[in-house]
Design an enzyme around this catalytic site. Structure first.
Site, PDB file in Angstrom:
ATOM      1  CG  HIS A 233      -2.112  -0.970  -7.899  1.00 50.84           C
ATOM      2  ND1 HIS A 233      -2.880  -0.050  -7.058  1.00 50.84           N
ATOM      3  CD2 HIS A 233      -1.918  -1.944  -7.405  1.00 50.84           C
ATOM      4  CE1 HIS A 233      -3.046  -0.801  -5.957  1.00 50.84           C
ATOM      5  NE2 HIS A 233      -2.537  -2.129  -6.227  1.00 50.84           N
TER       6      HIS A 233
ATOM      7  NE  ARG B  74      -4.222  -1.815   0.193  1.00 48.12           N
ATOM      8  CZ  ARG B  74      -4.275  -2.929  -0.553  1.00 48.12           C
ATOM      9  NH1 ARG B  74      -3.245  -3.096  -1.267  1.00 48.12           N
ATOM     10  NH2 ARG B  74      -5.280  -3.745  -0.407  1.00 48.12           N
TER      11      ARG B  74
ATOM     12  CD  GLU C 118      -2.602   3.121  -7.168  1.00 43.44           C
ATOM     13  OE1 GLU C 118      -3.406   2.407  -7.789  1.00 43.44           O
ATOM     14  OE2 GLU C 118      -1.670   2.838  -6.574  1.00 43.44           O
TER      15      GLU C 118
END
Length: 317
Positions: A284, A236, A265
Site C-alpha cells: 500500500h 481499494r 493490512e
C-alpha cells in the site's frame, strides 16, 4: 494536550512537518507498530487528546470512539474516509479533520506496477542478482496495446494520459461515465464493463469504493479477461474479489496482477497473497511519497493549531 501519530511505519512523521509549531502546547508521540485490535488501540490511545491516522488504515467505529473519552480531535489524511463513524465522533465530542492529498503518487505507482509486470522487472532483477538465467522472459509491449481503465476520475484520467503517451489504445468504463468525459480525456468509452475486460491487454482499477463498486471484479469478470492480460489495482482492495484473483493467478487465467491494496493490512505472515504466482505486490505505497507525507503531516499540524485556537479547519465529513 497529547497527540498520537499512529502507524508511523517509517518514522517519517517527525521530519515530514515542523512539529515545533506545537511546542509547549502539545506533546507528540509516534507509534510505528500497527494494531487494529480494539482493546490494544484503547490501551494505546486512552491517554491522548488528539490522534493522527493515515488514510483508512485504522477504522474508528463507534465501539472504539465510545471507549476513548479523552479524545477530542481525530485527523485523517485525505478529505474522505469511509472507516470513521462520524455520528459516533460527534456524539462523543470528537472533531474530525482531514488534509489535502495529491493524486500524483498513485498514478506513478500504477505505472510502476504496470511496467514492472509488462517487462518482468522483478523476475529479471532477481535472476541477475542471484546468478540465475540471463533473460528468461519476453516482455509485453505497451505501444499499440489496449489499456482499459475502470474509472476516469482524477487518477484514472492521468493514468490515461500516460497510456496515450506510450501509444496505447485507451478505453474507460464506469457506471456513470459519459462520452463527453471520455472525449475530454482523449479515450474511448467502452460500451460495458464486460467489453472493457474482454478487449483490454491491461486493466487498471481507479474507482472509489462504494456499494456499486464493492466486488465489481469477481470470478465471472476475471474469466472474461484474456490469458495474456494483466490487472492492476491501486484503488481499494474490496473492488476486486481477492479469492477469485488468487485463483486466477494460480491457474494462469490471467498473465499477472499488480496489487497495492489488500483485504487485510498489513498482510500477516503466511497470507496466501505473499506467495501467489504471477503477482507483483507492494505494501500500500500508493500515497507514500515525501511530498504527500509533507502535505499530510503539515496539514495535521495546521489542523491541530486551528483546533486549539477554536476555529477547526478541513472538518470532515
Amino acid at each position: 494536550m497529547r497527540c498520537a501519530l499512529i502507524d508511523d511505519f517509517q518514522g517519517a512523521a517527525a521530519t515530514a512537518a515542523d512539529w515545533s509549531a506545537l511546542a509547549g502546547r502539545v506533546e507528540v508521540v509516534s507509534f510505528a507498530e500497527h494494531t487494529d485490535d480494539e482493546d490494544e488501540l484503547v490501551a494505546r490511545l486512552a491517554g491522548f487528546d488528539i490522534v493522527v491516522t493515515l488514510r483508512e488504515r485504522v477504522p474508528f467505529p463507534a465501539s472504539l470512539l465510545d471507549r476513548l473519552p479523552r479524545l477530542r480531535l481525530l485527523i485523517a489524511s485525505g478529505m474522505r474516509n469511509s472507516v470513521i463513524d462520524y455520528a459516533a465522533a460527534e456524539r462523543n465530542g470528537v472533531t474530525v479533520c482531514g488534509t489535502a492529498s495529491s493524486s500524483t503518487p498513485p498514478v506513478e505507482l500504477t505505472w510502476a506496477l504496470l511496467l514492472g509486470l509488462a517487462r518482468g522487472i522483478v523476475t529479471e532483477h532477481t535472476a541477475l542478482r542471484e546468478g540465475g538465467p540471463w533473460q528468461q522472459s519476453v516482455g509485453a509491449d505497451l505501444h499499440g496495446r489496449r489499456l482499459g481503465l475502470l474509472g476516469l476520475g482524477k487518477i484514472g484520467s492521468r493514468v490515461a494520459a500516460v497510456g496515450l503517451a506510450f501509444g496505447m489504445d485507451v478505453a474507460a468504463w464506469s457506471p456513470n461515465l459519459t462520452e463527453e468525459r471520455c472525449a475530454q480525456a482523449g479515450v474511448r468509452r467502452a460500451a460495458s464493463k464486460e467489453e472493457l475486460l474482454a478487449d483490454s491487454d491491461f486493466v487498471s482499477v481507479h474507482l472509489a469504493l462504494g456499494e456499486r463498486s464493492r466486488g465489481l471484479i469477481g470470478s465471472a469478470e476475471l474469466a472474461l479477461m484474456q490469458p495474456t492480460a494483466y490487472l492492476v489495482n491501486t484503488s481499494r482492495a474490496a473492488i476486486v474479489d481477492q479469492d477469485a484473483l488468487l485463483k486466477a493467478l494460480h491457474t494462469g487465467a490471467i498473465a499477472g496482477a499488480g496489487i497495492d491494496v489488500f483485504d487485510v493490512e498489513p498482510l500477516p505472515p503466511g497470507h496466501p497473497v505473499r506467495t501467489a504466482p504471477r503477482l507483483l505486490a507492494t505494501p500500500h505505497l500508493g500515497y507514500v511519497t515525501r511530498a504527500n507525507y509533507a502535505t499530510y503531516y503539515g496539514h495535521a499540524v495546521e489542523d491541530i493549531q486551528a483546533f486549539l485556537d477554536g476555529s477547526p479547519v478541513r472538518v470532515l465529513p
